[in-house]
Design a protein around this motif. Structure first.
Motif: not given
Length: 187
Positions: A129-152
């Motif tokens: 749950d904590e991991a998903l929260e970190i990734l969702n926060n990243l995704y909401s701010n960095q949707k155009k970042n490939a590494d963020v998309n790949l991590a999620l």
């Protein structure tokens, strides 16, 4: 001042070679750089650590990262902690990886990679749950970042939710159709 610019340009050239996986060329260029102070030495150590990490020699990478461990420069300190977080993850020491990722973020909270490492380590130790929260926060701010998309997408794949993973990657590819890493993962 010209020497500092030359040093920084040389480092950018080395980083470019590392990013292209031309590691032998990166090492050759690194060995030619003249070092005139401790800060420059710390920057060189980081690059050597990155090279050894890329060639899957985590113990050697860790040695170089540790040489820059007590740097007076906060960026170098943050990057050192990031390198150590990645090394510890590769070695399977997830708790230590989390500690180093958090220390990297304390030094520079704007970096993306330590947040991704933190989320991956949290996922692996069961704090999904904590991991998903970190990734969702990243995704909401960095949707155009490939590494963020790949991590999620990787997070969802690790829990066999391949539909969610594919949806994220397809959405990213629709706006970035030439991103090789994402295309490869989607395939």
């Amino acid at each position: 001042m010209a020497q500092a610019l030359n040093f920084d340009q040389n480092l950018r050239n080395v980083r470019s070679e590392i990013n292209k996986d031309n590691l032998n060329e990166a090492i050759k260029k690194l060995k030619k750089i003249k070092i005139s102070n401790d800060l420059e030495q710390d920057k060189i150590n980081l690059l050597f650590g990155d090279i050894y990490f890329k060639i899957n020699k985590p113990i050697k990478a860790e040695e170089f990262y540790e040489k820059s461990f007590m740097s007076t420069d906060t960026n170098i300190e943050s990057m050192t902690m990031l390198g150590l977080a990645e090394v510890k993850m590769l070695q399977g020491d997830l708790n230590q990886s989390i500690i180093y990722a958090n220390q990297s973020l304390i030094a520079n909270q704007n970096l993306i990679r330590p947040k991704i490492i933190l989320a991956i380590a949290k996922t692996r130790i069961g704090d999904k749950d904590e991991a998903l929260e970190i990734l969702n926060n990243l995704y909401s701010n960095q949707k155009k970042n490939a590494d963020v998309n790949l991590a999620l997408a990787g997070y969802y794949s690790s829990f066999d939710d391949n539909k969610a993973a594919i949806k994220i990657l397809e959405k990213f590819i629709s706006t970035n159709p030439t991103n090789i890493k994402t295309l490869n993962e989607l395939g």
